[in-house]
Motif scaffolding. Structure first.
Motif, PDB file in Angstrom:
ATOM      1  N   ILE A   1      39.101  42.173  36.828  1.00  0.00           N
ATOM      2  CA  ILE A   1      39.492  43.125  35.822  1.00  0.00           C
ATOM      3  C   ILE A   1      41.097  42.888  35.612  1.00  0.00           C
ATOM      4  CG2 ILE A   1      40.025  45.341  35.558  1.00  0.00           C
ATOM      5  CD1 ILE A   1      36.948  45.875  36.849  1.00  0.00           C
ATOM      6  N   ALA A   2      41.775  42.756  36.879  1.00  0.00           N
ATOM      7  CA  ALA A   2      43.357  42.453  36.645  1.00  0.00           C
ATOM      8  C   ALA A   2      43.565  41.126  36.006  1.00  0.00           C
ATOM      9  CB  ALA A   2      43.672  42.319  38.292  1.00  0.00           C
ATOM     10  N   LEU A   3      42.838  40.106  36.277  1.00  0.00           N
ATOM     11  CA  LEU A   3      42.999  38.842  35.462  1.00  0.00           C
ATOM     12  C   LEU A   3      42.702  39.027  34.012  1.00  0.00           C
ATOM     13  CD1 LEU A   3      43.365  35.612  35.347  1.00  0.00           C
ATOM     14  CD2 LEU A   3      41.016  35.521  35.984  1.00  0.00           C
TER      15      LEU A   3
ATOM     16  N   ALA B   1      49.355  40.552  42.986  1.00  0.00           N
ATOM     17  CA  ALA B   1      48.490  41.204  43.785  1.00  0.00           C
ATOM     18  C   ALA B   1      47.040  40.779  43.313  1.00  0.00           C
ATOM     19  CB  ALA B   1      48.449  42.744  43.288  1.00  0.00           C
ATOM     20  N   THR B   2      46.701  40.218  42.255  1.00  0.00           N
ATOM     21  CA  THR B   2      45.551  39.909  41.944  1.00  0.00           C
ATOM     22  C   THR B   2      45.115  38.477  42.687  1.00  0.00           C
ATOM     23  OG1 THR B   2      45.543  40.482  39.519  1.00  0.00           O
ATOM     24  CG2 THR B   2      43.878  38.582  40.042  1.00  0.00           C
ATOM     25  N   GLY B   3      46.207  37.482  43.077  1.00  0.00           N
ATOM     26  CA  GLY B   3      46.163  36.287  43.958  1.00  0.00           C
ATOM     27  C   GLY B   3      45.787  36.803  45.019  1.00  0.00           C
ATOM     28  N   LEU B   4      46.378  37.896  45.630  1.00  0.00           N
ATOM     29  CA  LEU B   4      46.212  38.239  47.182  1.00  0.00           C
ATOM     30  C   LEU B   4      44.593  38.816  47.216  1.00  0.00           C
ATOM     31  CD1 LEU B   4      49.272  40.004  47.914  1.00  0.00           C
ATOM     32  CD2 LEU B   4      48.606  37.753  48.786  1.00  0.00           C
ATOM     33  N   LEU B   5      44.063  39.636  46.125  1.00  0.00           N
ATOM     34  CA  LEU B   5      42.577  40.076  46.054  1.00  0.00           C
ATOM     35  C   LEU B   5      41.757  38.987  46.032  1.00  0.00           C
ATOM     36  CD1 LEU B   5      43.063  43.057  43.487  1.00  0.00           C
ATOM     37  CD2 LEU B   5      42.723  43.350  46.230  1.00  0.00           C
ATOM     38  N   PHE B   6      41.933  37.988  45.267  1.00  0.00           N
ATOM     39  CA  PHE B   6      41.071  36.622  45.134  1.00  0.00           C
ATOM     40  C   PHE B   6      40.943  36.009  46.338  1.00  0.00           C
ATOM     41  CE2 PHE B   6      44.098  34.664  42.255  1.00  0.00           C
ATOM     42  CZ  PHE B   6      44.312  33.665  42.868  1.00  0.00           C
ATOM     43  N   ILE B   7      42.065  35.969  47.171  1.00  0.00           N
ATOM     44  CA  ILE B   7      42.202  35.109  48.442  1.00  0.00           C
ATOM     45  C   ILE B   7      41.538  35.640  49.550  1.00  0.00           C
ATOM     46  CG2 ILE B   7      43.619  34.550  50.274  1.00  0.00           C
ATOM     47  CD1 ILE B   7      43.953  32.581  48.139  1.00  0.00           C
TER      48      ILE B   7
END
Length: 192
Positions: free
Chosen positions: A106-108, A137-143
């Motif tokens: 959703i963030a992406l 933050a999106t990067g951290l979430l998908f990691i």
């Protein structure tokens, strides 16, 4: 090859694309063309339009992420339904980490939608830039999603030396290093 394995491959592909996308975005947010490293690169590389590559990797990653999660319910062994994708906390496997994946999608989507010229113009540069920071933050979430989720949805413990997890870890290290360098660049720029 089972559908769930294809979903995992798509997820890893999206992870790499999104890592590249964020790295390019960080590069674009700095004076990279003034860097000595950039000046030493071959002319063919310097001729590349980084902004276009940044945009296209985002669009391509968005499609791959969508395919990654939309095909999971097609595999009966996953025990997922399309309802679980809409309400991830009801997912049969690792619901909290499924939720992180959904939030990062959703963030992406939000970042990509607000980057469209018409919307970006209406938002203004400052508001758009503040929304665009969501990508960190999106990067951290998908990691975290990629690191913790069991690719076969069997709720197995994390195997940190599994090749798939090593790829996630490598992307995490790259992103953290880039975030730190970007922060240092910002602090240096504000001191001047």
């Amino acid at each position: 090859m089972e559908t769930i394995e294809i979903s995992g491959i798509l997820g890893l592909t999206a992870l790499v694309l999104l890592t590249l996308n964020i790295l390019l975005g960080i590069m674009l947010s700095t004076a990279y063309k003034q860097s000595d490293y950039w000046k030493k690169l071959p002319a063919k590389i310097k001729a590349l339009k980084i902004i276009d590559i940044h945009n296209y990797t985002a669009y391509f990653a968005l499609v791959i992420v969508f395919l990654h999660f939309i095909i999971i319910p097609l595999d009966p062994s996953s025990k997922f339904t399309f309802t679980h994708l809409l309400y991830p906390l009801t997912a049969p496997h690792q619901p909290l980490f499924v939720l992180l994946g959904v939030i990062s999608f959703i963030a992406l989507l939000l970042v990509i939608i607000t980057t469209q010229k018409v919307i970006k113009k209406k938002l203004g540069t400052t508001t758009w830039r503040n929304i665009h920071v969501i990508s960190y933050a999106t990067g951290l979430l998908f990691i975290v999603h990629g690191l913790v989720m069991d690719p076969l949805l069997k709720d197995r413990p994390i195997d940190f030396i599994d090749p798939e997890k090593l790829l996630v870890e490598a992307c995490a290290i790259l992103l953290i290093a880039a975030f730190v360098l970007r922060y240092k660049y910002k602090m240096t720029k504000e001191e001047k």
